[in-house]
Scaffold this active site. Structure first.
Site, PDB file in Angstrom:
ATOM      1  N   CYS A 121       0.957  -1.211   0.059  1.00 42.22           N
ATOM      2  CA  CYS A 121       0.159  -0.024   0.187  1.00 42.22           C
ATOM      3  C   CYS A 121       0.906   1.157   0.000  1.00 42.22           C
ATOM      4  CB  CYS A 121      -0.930  -0.183   1.124  1.00 42.22           C
ATOM      5  SG  CYS A 121      -0.200   0.014   2.902  1.00 42.22           S
ATOM      6  N   ASN A 142       2.221   1.458   4.384  1.00 37.23           N
ATOM      7  CA  ASN A 142       2.708   0.107   5.120  1.00 37.23           C
ATOM      8  C   ASN A 142       2.325   0.338   6.551  1.00 37.23           C
ATOM      9  OD1 ASN A 142       5.464  -1.901   5.348  1.00 37.23           O
ATOM     10  ND2 ASN A 142       3.426  -2.555   5.188  1.00 37.23           N
ATOM     11  N   CYS A 188      -1.398   0.647   7.238  1.00 38.81           N
ATOM     12  CA  CYS A 188      -2.905   0.572   7.432  1.00 38.81           C
ATOM     13  C   CYS A 188      -3.235  -0.967   6.495  1.00 38.81           C
ATOM     14  CB  CYS A 188      -3.679   1.563   7.093  1.00 38.81           C
ATOM     15  SG  CYS A 188      -3.661   2.827   8.264  1.00 38.81           S
ATOM     16  N   ARG A 189      -3.374  -0.572   5.387  1.00 35.81           N
ATOM     17  CA  ARG A 189      -3.882  -1.863   4.487  1.00 35.81           C
ATOM     18  C   ARG A 189      -3.217  -2.850   4.336  1.00 35.81           C
ATOM     19  NH1 ARG A 189      -5.035   2.017  -0.201  1.00 35.81           N
ATOM     20  NH2 ARG A 189      -3.011   2.935   0.488  1.00 35.81           N
ATOM     21  N   SER A 190      -1.799  -2.857   3.929  1.00 36.10           N
ATOM     22  CA  SER A 190      -0.957  -3.936   3.590  1.00 36.10           C
ATOM     23  C   SER A 190      -0.748  -4.723   4.658  1.00 36.10           C
ATOM     24  CB  SER A 190       0.118  -3.344   2.598  1.00 36.10           C
ATOM     25  OG  SER A 190       0.982  -2.513   3.584  1.00 36.10           O
ATOM     26  N   ASP A 214      -8.513   3.545   1.541  1.00 30.51           N
ATOM     27  CA  ASP A 214      -7.581   3.805   2.612  1.00 30.51           C
ATOM     28  C   ASP A 214      -8.134   4.382   4.066  1.00 30.51           C
ATOM     29  OD1 ASP A 214      -5.318   4.178   4.062  1.00 30.51           O
ATOM     30  OD2 ASP A 214      -4.319   5.403   2.539  1.00 30.51           O
TER      31      ASP A 214
HETATM   32  P1  4NP Z   1      -1.833   2.892   4.155  1.00 31.52           P
HETATM   33  O1  4NP Z   1      -2.558   4.192   4.610  1.00 31.52           O
HETATM   34  O2  4NP Z   1      -1.225   3.250   2.705  1.00 31.52           O
HETATM   35  O3  4NP Z   1      -2.967   1.891   3.989  1.00 31.52           O
HETATM   36  O4  4NP Z   1      -0.765   2.466   4.892  1.00 31.52           O
HETATM   37  C1  4NP Z   1      -1.604   5.449   5.016  1.00 31.52           C
HETATM   38  C2  4NP Z   1      -0.828   5.634   5.954  1.00 31.52           C
HETATM   39  C3  4NP Z   1      -0.175   6.961   6.184  1.00 31.52           C
HETATM   40  C4  4NP Z   1      -0.230   7.734   5.210  1.00 31.52           C
HETATM   41  C5  4NP Z   1      -1.188   7.554   4.042  1.00 31.52           C
HETATM   42  C6  4NP Z   1      -1.732   6.643   4.065  1.00 31.52           C
HETATM   43  N1  4NP Z   1       0.348   8.909   5.371  1.00 31.52           N
HETATM   44  O5  4NP Z   1       0.121   9.920   4.587  1.00 31.52           O
HETATM   45  O6  4NP Z   1       1.037   9.082   6.538  1.00 31.52           O
END
Ligand code: 4NP
Length: 145
Positions: free
Chosen positions: A9, A12, A14-16, A120
């Site tokens: 994702c 790294n 939340c989703r993955s 997300d």
């Molecule tokens: P992820 O979500 O891609 O599912 O891990 C996010 C986590 C943090 C951020 C963006 C997306 N960020 O901008 O810090």
């Protein structure tokens, strides 16, 4: 047989990592890991609210640590699964010449959900909605491995 699967994702956190933890719990024996296309959270555990939502369903993500996706992952994994089209595009920019590793959307394995990405939850705040979709896709993926 697909035996090494990487979930990717953006951050790294939340989703993955959730996809990795949910899929791992299905006990397929596949080797799994996750990574982010961005390096912002390298070394950090999954985001607290995602960890809490996952733990409420029995998935302990606390040992996972974020890392950034890198070109070498194309050789280390049989299948790389992105959570959205932006992840796929960012992954593809690093594909080594001649590499043929399969890169697909994780939601391809949950056709019954009618989704073309995992929304997300870092932005939507719908951690349970993301986990609902991730659980369906993980079961679909397990059925193919
Ligand atoms: P992820 O979500 O891609 O599912 O891990 C996010 C986590 C943090 C951020 C963006 C997306 N960020 O901008 O810090």
């Amino acid at each position: 047989m697909t035996s090494r699967i990487l979930f990717v994702c953006l951050g790294n956190i939340c989703r993955s990592p959730a996809a990795e933890g949910v899929f791992h719990a299905l006990g397929t024996g596949a080797e799994t890991d996750s990574a982010g296309t961005a390096g912002w959270h390298v070394g950090k555990p999954p985001y607290g609210p995602m960890q809490a939502a996952a733990l409420a369903r029995g998935y302990d993500l606390s040992d996972l640590r974020a890392r950034q996706f890198e070109a070498g992952d194309f050789d280390r994994f049989d299948m790389i699964l992105g959570m959205d089209d932006t992840n796929i595009a960012d992954i593809e920019t690093l594909r080594p010449a001649g590499n043929t590793t399969s890169v697909r959307l994780f939601t391809d394995f949950a056709p019954e959900c009618g989704m073309d990405h995992v929304p997300d939850p870092y932005y939507t705040r719908d951690f349970d909605g993301a986990l609902d979709l991730i659980e369906v896709a993980a079961r679909g993926l397990a059925a193919t491995t």
